[in-house]
Design a protein around this motif. Structure first.
Motif, PDB file in Angstrom:
ATOM      1  N   ILE A   1       0.842  -1.203   0.000  1.00  0.00           N
ATOM      2  CA  ILE A   1       0.000   0.000   0.000  1.00  0.00           C
ATOM      3  C   ILE A   1       0.875   1.250   0.000  1.00  0.00           C
ATOM      4  O   ILE A   1       0.623   2.214  -0.747  1.00  0.00           O
ATOM      5  CB  ILE A   1      -0.938   0.007   1.223  1.00  0.00           C
ATOM      6  N   LEU A   2       1.917   1.240   0.815  1.00  0.00           N
ATOM      7  CA  LEU A   2       2.813   2.387   0.874  1.00  0.00           C
ATOM      8  C   LEU A   2       3.548   2.568  -0.459  1.00  0.00           C
ATOM      9  O   LEU A   2       3.739   3.704  -0.919  1.00  0.00           O
ATOM     10  CB  LEU A   2       3.818   2.200   2.011  1.00  0.00           C
TER      11      LEU A   2
ATOM     12  N   ILE B   1       3.405   5.938  -2.867  1.00  0.00           N
ATOM     13  CA  ILE B   1       4.593   6.657  -3.334  1.00  0.00           C
ATOM     14  C   ILE B   1       4.653   6.662  -4.854  1.00  0.00           C
ATOM     15  O   ILE B   1       4.909   7.704  -5.479  1.00  0.00           O
ATOM     16  CB  ILE B   1       5.865   6.022  -2.741  1.00  0.00           C
ATOM     17  N   ALA B   2       4.412   5.490  -5.468  1.00  0.00           N
ATOM     18  CA  ALA B   2       4.458   5.405  -6.928  1.00  0.00           C
ATOM     19  C   ALA B   2       3.371   6.263  -7.558  1.00  0.00           C
ATOM     20  O   ALA B   2       3.584   6.900  -8.599  1.00  0.00           O
ATOM     21  CB  ALA B   2       4.312   3.951  -7.368  1.00  0.00           C
TER      22      ALA B   2
ATOM     23  N   MET C   1      10.619   1.787  -9.087  1.00  0.00           N
ATOM     24  CA  MET C   1      11.873   1.363  -8.454  1.00  0.00           C
ATOM     25  C   MET C   1      12.173   2.220  -7.229  1.00  0.00           C
ATOM     26  O   MET C   1      12.597   1.699  -6.183  1.00  0.00           O
ATOM     27  CB  MET C   1      13.009   1.452  -9.473  1.00  0.00           C
ATOM     28  N   ILE C   2      11.955   3.519  -7.340  1.00  0.00           N
ATOM     29  CA  ILE C   2      12.182   4.412  -6.197  1.00  0.00           C
ATOM     30  C   ILE C   2      11.230   4.076  -5.058  1.00  0.00           C
ATOM     31  O   ILE C   2      11.637   4.021  -3.882  1.00  0.00           O
ATOM     32  CB  ILE C   2      12.005   5.882  -6.636  1.00  0.00           C
ATOM     33  N   ALA C   3       9.966   3.841  -5.388  1.00  0.00           N
ATOM     34  CA  ALA C   3       8.968   3.536  -4.368  1.00  0.00           C
ATOM     35  C   ALA C   3       9.292   2.230  -3.644  1.00  0.00           C
ATOM     36  O   ALA C   3       9.214   2.154  -2.406  1.00  0.00           O
ATOM     37  CB  ALA C   3       7.583   3.464  -5.008  1.00  0.00           C
ATOM     38  N   LEU C   4       9.654   1.198  -4.389  1.00  0.00           N
ATOM     39  CA  LEU C   4       9.992  -0.082  -3.773  1.00  0.00           C
ATOM     40  C   LEU C   4      11.247   0.040  -2.910  1.00  0.00           C
ATOM     41  O   LEU C   4      11.301  -0.513  -1.802  1.00  0.00           O
ATOM     42  CB  LEU C   4      10.193  -1.146  -4.853  1.00  0.00           C
TER      43      LEU C   4
ATOM     44  N   SER D   1       3.089  -6.626 -10.688  1.00  0.00           N
ATOM     45  CA  SER D   1       1.766  -6.216 -10.186  1.00  0.00           C
ATOM     46  C   SER D   1       1.544  -4.725 -10.386  1.00  0.00           C
ATOM     47  O   SER D   1       0.463  -4.293 -10.812  1.00  0.00           O
ATOM     48  CB  SER D   1       1.638  -6.571  -8.699  1.00  0.00           C
ATOM     49  N   LEU D   2       2.565  -3.923 -10.085  1.00  0.00           N
ATOM     50  CA  LEU D   2       2.431  -2.484 -10.256  1.00  0.00           C
ATOM     51  C   LEU D   2       2.323  -2.104 -11.729  1.00  0.00           C
ATOM     52  O   LEU D   2       1.591  -1.177 -12.085  1.00  0.00           O
ATOM     53  CB  LEU D   2       3.628  -1.778  -9.612  1.00  0.00           C
TER      54      LEU D   2
END
Length: 284
Positions: free
Chosen positions: A130-131, A135-136, A147-150, A218-219
């Motif tokens: 969820i987080l 962010i994404a 990639m930044i969000a993960l 998934s994203l």
């Protein structure tokens, strides 16, 4: 046992694990496919042929074509590059962030440890996916933003695991002896602490590769990751969902590719865990 002897024993145990070797073989095959993708694809993965849309499996198109007449097999092969390289870059990033932070937190303790752990507690209070979605979504639909969000979310797991191991290792006799002999903290960390946390981290990283591939796919399926016309497995699933009834192959083959590769990393990770710690296999 010396370092070389320990490494040899670990490798010997790994080579006896057939499932781990199968997983390793699949991973090597996928990496080989990604590296030599331009030489083994039968067609240009981005070439649009509207007169050949939604073709079934044929000799010229072994996995059929999509809604734009593009070769599914060619896109699947090039998608290997995107899915695997993206997951690997994210994994390296989170390890470069999580391992040093966890090491410093566990070794020095005090205010540094309290500050870092409070940040980790806040991040762990939210479901990771969820987080990542939040962010994404704020950064915009883009593979780099995913990639930044993960990376911003996933490093906390490594930091927490490494911190726990460092708290235990720094109380060992050989570390206390090195400290009493006047060895600097940097040398203690490099020679005694970090080498002893690498084995569990390697196992964790191998298992996380499968999770990251699944998360990125998934994203991308949700439209936040790879954007058209980039051939990426999750994006291919998203493109094929509207044609599920008339051309199920558009979702079937990318889904199988994701499943097989994630399974391969899980098999290898389980094998590495048993190889590094033989007691884990007897306890199960």
């Amino acid at each position: 046992m010396s370092g070389k002897g320990l490494l040899g024993a670990t490798l010997a145990r790994l080579l006896k694990d057939r499932l781990a070797l199968i997983g390793l073989g699949i991973i090597m095959l996928v990496f080989f496919t990604g590296v030599f993708a331009p030489f083994i694809t039968p067609h240009d993965p981005d070439e649009v042929k509207l007169e050949q849309i939604l073709l079934p499996v044929t000799a010229d198109y072994p996995l059929g074509t999509d809604h734009l007449g593009r070769c599914v097999l060619s896109r699947l092969i090039f998608g290997t590059r995107v899915s695997v390289s993206t997951s690997l870059l994210v994994l390296i990033t989170i390890m470069l962030i999580g391992i040093p932070i966890g090491t410093l937190s566990g070794y020095y303790g005090g205010r540094i440890d309290n500050f870092i752990m409070r940040i980790i507690d806040v991040l762990l209070a939210f479901p990771g996916l969820i987080l990542t979605l939040v962010i994404a979504g704020m950064l915009g639909p883009n593979l780099i933003n995913v990639m930044i969000a993960l990376s911003a979310v996933w490093w906390v797991g490594y930091a927490r695991v490494v911190r726990g191991m460092v708290l235990s290792i720094k109380e060992k006799e050989y570390v206390l002896g090195a400290r009493a002999a006047g060895t600097s903290n940097i040398n203690i960390l490099v020679r005694h602490i970090i080498p002893n946390v690498l084995s569990p981290v390697i196992v964790m990283a191998t298992l996380d590769m499968g999770k990251l591939i699944l998360a990125i796919s998934s994203l991308s399926f949700l439209g936040l990751g790879a954007q058209p016309p980039t051939p990426e497995w999750g994006a291919m699933l998203n493109d094929g969902k509207n044609y599920m009834q008339v051309a199920p192959n558009l979702m079937l083959f990318p889904g199988i590719a994701i499943m097989v590769l994630v399974l391969a990393f899980n098999l290898l990770g389980d094998g590495l865990r048993d190889a590094f710690d033989p007691r884990s296999s007897t306890e199960r």
